[in-house]
Design an enzyme around this catalytic site. Structure first.
Site, short mmCIF file in Angstrom:
data_model
loop_
_atom_site.label_atom_id
_atom_site.label_comp_id
_atom_site.label_asym_id
_atom_site.label_seq_id
_atom_site.Cartn_x
_atom_site.Cartn_y
_atom_site.Cartn_z
N LYS A 170 57.78 56.48 35.16
CA LYS A 170 57.28 57.82 35.48
C LYS A 170 56.01 57.63 36.29
O LYS A 170 54.95 57.32 35.77
CB LYS A 170 56.99 58.60 34.20
CG LYS A 170 57.02 60.13 34.34
CD LYS A 170 56.03 60.72 35.31
CE LYS A 170 54.62 60.73 34.74
NZ LYS A 170 53.66 61.43 35.67
N GLU A 245 45.92 50.14 30.26
CA GLU A 245 44.87 49.74 31.21
C GLU A 245 44.15 51.02 31.60
O GLU A 245 44.70 51.86 32.30
CB GLU A 245 45.50 49.03 32.42
CG GLU A 245 44.49 48.22 33.22
CD GLU A 245 43.87 49.02 34.34
OE1 GLU A 245 42.73 49.50 34.14
OE2 GLU A 245 44.50 49.16 35.39
N CYS A 279 39.59 51.51 39.23
CA CYS A 279 39.08 51.47 37.86
C CYS A 279 38.13 50.30 37.63
O CYS A 279 37.24 50.37 36.78
CB CYS A 279 40.23 51.41 36.87
SG CYS A 279 41.40 50.07 37.17
N GLU A 369 32.97 57.29 33.97
CA GLU A 369 33.70 56.88 35.16
C GLU A 369 33.83 58.07 36.11
O GLU A 369 34.40 59.10 35.77
CB GLU A 369 35.09 56.36 34.77
CG GLU A 369 35.88 55.82 35.95
CD GLU A 369 37.22 55.23 35.53
OE1 GLU A 369 37.56 54.14 36.00
OE2 GLU A 369 37.92 55.88 34.74
#
Length: 462
Positions: A170, A245, A279, A369
């Site tokens: 997906k 992750e 990231c 972040e």
């Protein structure tokens, strides 16, 4: 490429049960470029059933044959490299040169590495009076993000194929065209029907259905920590394995003995790469107080060179999120030395390359972040203070250390609570394990450690 109006299930493109579609928008000009189906719970169930039916045959396929299919997949990706780059540029907004070198080039290298690992990995080993078997974990539900659309797919699908697993993918709804192109490549490479399946769809619908489906044995997810928690909870209800992750807030520690100009310039380039949508980006630059002002000036000058070089962020939603963080940084007392919340262009979802000085470790822009082209520069008093700041977030995905002496940098890196550290600008290694400490995730990707995530062990005693 021409977008498919169906889902790739059991070796063929099939109509979706849902009539809902996802519009794919070019972030550079805000124009709709394609529409793809938004698969629903029923579509996910059909794909999982196809994967389960194909699993026994693929799991029993000799590793050498699995390696051959992966080598063929790599070769197809090579022949379609230009098309891959063009597709990523279209739906992500990545500059063409970066799309060619990174978005297309890195997945090819990773696919090749797993072709070799599938052929050489010891799927059986002797341990005393036991034979230990490394067997495929089963059906994998892979949920991938938009920021590196093909790399994140290959980093999950390639080791799963090497291990003998069947997969339902997906992909992110912002970048489904790259996933469709990958499905074409899998088909062309001769991977048996049902071993790989693609369901495009929305996260809260198709993603959740995949995570909680009883026919899925492992959920591998890359994305935000918040969504990772949700997926972990869904998978935990069925006691199924997860590989996560997640986010990062990586520190780039410049020790006093380092080449300051090189460390700053490489650090800025790292943050601006992929429009800051990485990231593992080194979004916190830590500089000794005696070199701080010089580093700030160098960083501001470097950021200015990226104004016309970086692409847009992926969506209006992401642009607004990043600009909100910039406004919050100003409100909390950080000093803008480059960029700001104003868009540099009238059309497209662009964000100015931004650098904050006078940032303290407790500020929002130093803790959360941002996922955009925003660098924060923090000063430290001594190495212990630098270590405290570097380790002082909930994340631990990546980082960097610069020093005049490599041993000095390594000694500092050993004390960082993070999954990967680049020493004096160390190069990317597709065989090295990638993954995080703390809330940056669970498990590892790439190389042998990435392959191990898709295997389970059985011991036979004699």
């Amino acid at each position: 490429m021409k977008a498919h109006d169906g889902l790739y299930i059991d070796g063929a493109w099939r109509p979706a049960a849902s009539r809902t579609v996802i519009e794919v928008v070019n972030p550079a000009d805000e124009q709709v470029v394609a529409r793809v189906p938004a698969g629903d719970v029923g579509d996910v169930d059909t794909a999982v059933r196809a994967a389960r039916a194909a699993l026994p045959g693929w799991a029993a396929t000799p590793p050498a044959e699995r390696a051959a299919r992966l080598a063929a997949l790599r070769d197809v990706l090579v022949t379609r490299k230009d098309e891959i780059a063009e597709t990523v540029t279209l739906e992500l907004g990545s500059p063409p040169q970066f799309s060619q070198a990174v978005h297309a080039g890195v997945p090819i290298a990773v696919a090749g590495s797993y072709a070799e690992l599938a052929a050489t990995h010891p799927f059986e080993e002797k341990v005393g009076n036991s034979t230990v078997l490394h067997e495929p974990i089963g059906v994998v539900g892979a949920i991938t993000p938009w920021n590196y659309p093909l790399h994140q797919i290959v980093a999950k699908v390639a080791p799963a194929l090497a291990a003998g697993c069947a997969i339902v993918l997906k992909p992110a709804e912002d970048t489904p065209l790259t996933a469709q192109l990958f499905a074409e490549a899998v088909h062309e490479a001769g991977v048996p029907a049902g071993v790989f399946n693609l369901v495009t769809g929305l996260g809260p619908v198709a993603g959740q259905a995949l995570a909680e489906h009883p026919g899925v044995d492992l959920v591998s997810f890359t994305g935000s920590t918040a969504v990772g928690r949700r997926i972990g909870a869904l998978a935990g209800g069925a006691v199924k394995k997860v590989a996560l992750e997640l986010g990062g807030k990586s520190a780039n520690v410049i020790l006093p003995s380092a080449d300051l100009a090189k460390a700053v310039n490489v650090g800025v380039a790292n943050v601006m790469s992929n429009s800051g949508q990485t990231c593992s980006a080194w979004t916190r630059m830590l500089v000794h107080r005696d070199q701080y002002d010089e580093a700030v000036a160098l960083a501001a000058a470097a950021a200015a060179r990226y104004i016309d070089r970086i692409g847009p962020v992926v969506s209006a939603r992401q642009r607004d999120r990043v600009r909100g963080y910039i406004e919050k940084g100003v409100a909390e007392g950080a000093r803008l030395v480059a960029g700001g919340p104003e868009s540099p262009r009238e059309t497209g979802w662009f964000v100015s390359p931004t650098v904050f000085a006078d940032v303290t470790a407790d500020m929002t822009v130093a803790q959360e972040e941002i996922f955009g082209p925003v660098l924060t520069i923090l000063r430290y008093e001594d190495e212990e203070d630098a270590l405290r700041i570097a380790n002082g977030t909930v994340y631990g995905l990546a980082g960097a250390v610069w020093a005049g002496d490599e041993a000095e940098a390594v000694a500092f890196a050993r004390r960082m609570d993070t999954g990967q550290v680049d020493i004096n600008g160390g190069r990317f290694n597709p065989l090295a394990p990638f993954g995080g400490y703390k809330q940056s995730g669970v498990g590892r990707e790439l190389g042998g450690h990435g392959l191990a995530e898709y295997l389970q062990t059985k011991s036979l005693q004699f």
